[in-house]
Design a protein around this motif. Structure first.
Motif, PDB file in Angstrom:
ATOM      1  N   ARG A 186       0.826  -1.221   0.000  1.00  0.00           N
ATOM      2  CA  ARG A 186       0.000   0.000   0.000  1.00  0.00           C
ATOM      3  C   ARG A 186       0.856   1.265   0.000  1.00  0.00           C
ATOM      4  O   ARG A 186       0.555   2.221  -0.713  1.00  0.00           O
ATOM      5  N   ASP A 187       1.912   1.285   0.790  1.00  0.00           N
ATOM      6  CA  ASP A 187       2.800   2.452   0.823  1.00  0.00           C
ATOM      7  C   ASP A 187       3.451   2.692  -0.536  1.00  0.00           C
ATOM      8  O   ASP A 187       3.517   3.821  -1.022  1.00  0.00           O
ATOM      9  N   CYS A 188       3.923   1.633  -1.139  1.00  0.00           N
ATOM     10  CA  CYS A 188       4.577   1.742  -2.439  1.00  0.00           C
ATOM     11  C   CYS A 188       3.574   2.179  -3.514  1.00  0.00           C
ATOM     12  O   CYS A 188       3.874   3.048  -4.340  1.00  0.00           O
ATOM     13  N   LEU A 189       2.390   1.614  -3.484  1.00  0.00           N
ATOM     14  CA  LEU A 189       1.357   1.966  -4.457  1.00  0.00           C
ATOM     15  C   LEU A 189       0.958   3.433  -4.333  1.00  0.00           C
ATOM     16  O   LEU A 189       0.843   4.141  -5.336  1.00  0.00           O
ATOM     17  N   SER A 190       0.780   3.911  -3.116  1.00  0.00           N
ATOM     18  CA  SER A 190       0.380   5.315  -2.939  1.00  0.00           C
ATOM     19  C   SER A 190       1.471   6.262  -3.440  1.00  0.00           C
ATOM     20  O   SER A 190       1.182   7.336  -3.963  1.00  0.00           O
ATOM     21  N   TYR A 191       2.730   5.869  -3.326  1.00  0.00           N
ATOM     22  CA  TYR A 191       3.830   6.686  -3.839  1.00  0.00           C
ATOM     23  C   TYR A 191       3.800   6.740  -5.370  1.00  0.00           C
ATOM     24  O   TYR A 191       3.904   7.808  -5.971  1.00  0.00           O
ATOM     25  N   TYR A 192       3.638   5.596  -6.016  1.00  0.00           N
ATOM     26  CA  TYR A 192       3.669   5.552  -7.473  1.00  0.00           C
ATOM     27  C   TYR A 192       2.377   6.059  -8.115  1.00  0.00           C
ATOM     28  O   TYR A 192       2.371   6.361  -9.311  1.00  0.00           O
ATOM     29  N   ALA A 211       5.005   6.446 -18.733  1.00  0.00           N
ATOM     30  CA  ALA A 211       4.632   5.142 -19.288  1.00  0.00           C
ATOM     31  C   ALA A 211       4.972   4.004 -18.326  1.00  0.00           C
ATOM     32  O   ALA A 211       4.163   3.087 -18.125  1.00  0.00           O
ATOM     33  N   LYS A 212       6.139   4.071 -17.727  1.00  0.00           N
ATOM     34  CA  LYS A 212       6.553   3.013 -16.798  1.00  0.00           C
ATOM     35  C   LYS A 212       5.778   3.105 -15.481  1.00  0.00           C
ATOM     36  O   LYS A 212       5.437   2.102 -14.879  1.00  0.00           O
ATOM     37  N   ARG A 213       5.512   4.336 -15.027  1.00  0.00           N
ATOM     38  CA  ARG A 213       4.781   4.523 -13.775  1.00  0.00           C
ATOM     39  C   ARG A 213       3.384   3.914 -13.866  1.00  0.00           C
ATOM     40  O   ARG A 213       2.910   3.277 -12.929  1.00  0.00           O
ATOM     41  N   THR A 214       2.717   4.074 -15.018  1.00  0.00           N
ATOM     42  CA  THR A 214       1.379   3.476 -15.158  1.00  0.00           C
ATOM     43  C   THR A 214       1.452   1.952 -15.126  1.00  0.00           C
ATOM     44  O   THR A 214       0.579   1.302 -14.554  1.00  0.00           O
ATOM     45  N   LYS A 215       2.511   1.371 -15.704  1.00  0.00           N
ATOM     46  CA  LYS A 215       2.691  -0.083 -15.631  1.00  0.00           C
ATOM     47  C   LYS A 215       2.942  -0.529 -14.197  1.00  0.00           C
ATOM     48  O   LYS A 215       2.423  -1.557 -13.750  1.00  0.00           O
ATOM     49  N   VAL A 216       3.745   0.244 -13.465  1.00  0.00           N
ATOM     50  CA  VAL A 216       4.056  -0.087 -12.072  1.00  0.00           C
ATOM     51  C   VAL A 216       2.783  -0.022 -11.222  1.00  0.00           C
ATOM     52  O   VAL A 216       2.514  -0.921 -10.423  1.00  0.00           O
ATOM     53  N   VAL A 217       1.991   1.030 -11.406  1.00  0.00           N
ATOM     54  CA  VAL A 217       0.752   1.181 -10.631  1.00  0.00           C
ATOM     55  C   VAL A 217      -0.195   0.026 -10.919  1.00  0.00           C
ATOM     56  O   VAL A 217      -0.786  -0.563  -9.995  1.00  0.00           O
ATOM     57  N   LYS A 218      -0.339  -0.336 -12.182  1.00  0.00           N
ATOM     58  CA  LYS A 218      -1.220  -1.452 -12.547  1.00  0.00           C
ATOM     59  C   LYS A 218      -0.740  -2.757 -11.898  1.00  0.00           C
ATOM     60  O   LYS A 218      -1.534  -3.523 -11.357  1.00  0.00           O
ATOM     61  N   ALA A 219       0.567  -3.001 -11.951  1.00  0.00           N
ATOM     62  CA  ALA A 219       1.120  -4.224 -11.360  1.00  0.00           C
ATOM     63  C   ALA A 219       0.975  -4.226  -9.844  1.00  0.00           C
ATOM     64  O   ALA A 219       0.654  -5.261  -9.247  1.00  0.00           O
ATOM     65  N   LEU A 220       1.195  -3.071  -9.201  1.00  0.00           N
ATOM     66  CA  LEU A 220       1.074  -3.013  -7.743  1.00  0.00           C
ATOM     67  C   LEU A 220      -0.367  -3.169  -7.286  1.00  0.00           C
ATOM     68  O   LEU A 220      -0.628  -3.748  -6.231  1.00  0.00           O
ATOM     69  N   ARG A 221      -1.320  -2.669  -8.064  1.00  0.00           N
ATOM     70  CA  ARG A 221      -2.740  -2.887  -7.723  1.00  0.00           C
ATOM     71  C   ARG A 221      -3.090  -4.372  -7.794  1.00  0.00           C
ATOM     72  O   ARG A 221      -3.800  -4.897  -6.937  1.00  0.00           O
ATOM     73  N   LYS A 222      -2.567  -5.037  -8.816  1.00  0.00           N
ATOM     74  CA  LYS A 222      -2.799  -6.479  -8.943  1.00  0.00           C
ATOM     75  C   LYS A 222      -2.128  -7.224  -7.786  1.00  0.00           C
ATOM     76  O   LYS A 222      -2.691  -8.149  -7.209  1.00  0.00           O
ATOM     77  N   ALA A 223      -0.913  -6.807  -7.435  1.00  0.00           N
ATOM     78  CA  ALA A 223      -0.207  -7.432  -6.315  1.00  0.00           C
ATOM     79  C   ALA A 223      -0.944  -7.217  -4.995  1.00  0.00           C
ATOM     80  O   ALA A 223      -0.984  -8.114  -4.151  1.00  0.00           O
ATOM     81  N   LEU A 224      -1.525  -6.031  -4.821  1.00  0.00           N
ATOM     82  CA  LEU A 224      -2.301  -5.762  -3.609  1.00  0.00           C
ATOM     83  C   LEU A 224      -3.501  -6.691  -3.511  1.00  0.00           C
ATOM     84  O   LEU A 224      -3.799  -7.225  -2.446  1.00  0.00           O
ATOM     85  N   ALA A 225      -4.163  -6.923  -4.636  1.00  0.00           N
ATOM     86  CA  ALA A 225      -5.300  -7.856  -4.646  1.00  0.00           C
ATOM     87  C   ALA A 225      -4.852  -9.270  -4.300  1.00  0.00           C
ATOM     88  O   ALA A 225      -5.517  -9.978  -3.535  1.00  0.00           O
TER      89      ALA A 225
END
Length: 125
Positions: A56-62, A97-111
């Protein structure tokens, strides 16, 4: 495409502040109880997480496009400054472009993590 998987924690790469969220809060006991680590490989970088709060901390940053100063002052002085762990990965991850990929991956990881990735039992060894 991001890759998300769970491995047995082997004792490296976890910020100390997240050990309070574990079943073994003392750092000297962290290898006595087997634990899982969730890994997320995205944009040529692999994130390692040991708890949901860390994701969650990492996702909120990105999720933020613009970031304030990454230096935090300790005790109000300017000689005791530090960076948080999620501000240390390569700066290219903050490109749009990379930040949007990171956010998408971190949301999936959070789930995945909220579904019990840290609680599942992995074979030892």
């Amino acid at each position: 495409m991001a890759r998300i998987w769970v491995e047995r924690y082997t004792g490296s790469g976890v910020p100390f502040e997240y050990w309070g969220h574990s079943p073994t809060p003392r750092p000297e006991d962290r290898n006595l109880v087997p634990r899982n680590m969730l890994k997320v490989a995205v944009a040529s970088f692999t994130f390692r997480f040991v708890c949901v709060e860390q994701i969650r901390d990492c996702l909120s940053y990105y999720e933020q496009q613009t970031h304030p100063s990454s230096r935090l002052s300790i005790n109000g002085g300017d000689h005791w400054e530090f960076e948080r762990w999620f501000e240390r990965p390569p700066m290219y991850l903050l490109e749009d472009a990379k930040r949007t990929k990171v956010v998408k991956a971190l949301r999936k990881a959070l789930a995945v993590a909220e579904a019990g990735a840290f609680a599942e039992v992995l074979p030892f060894g």
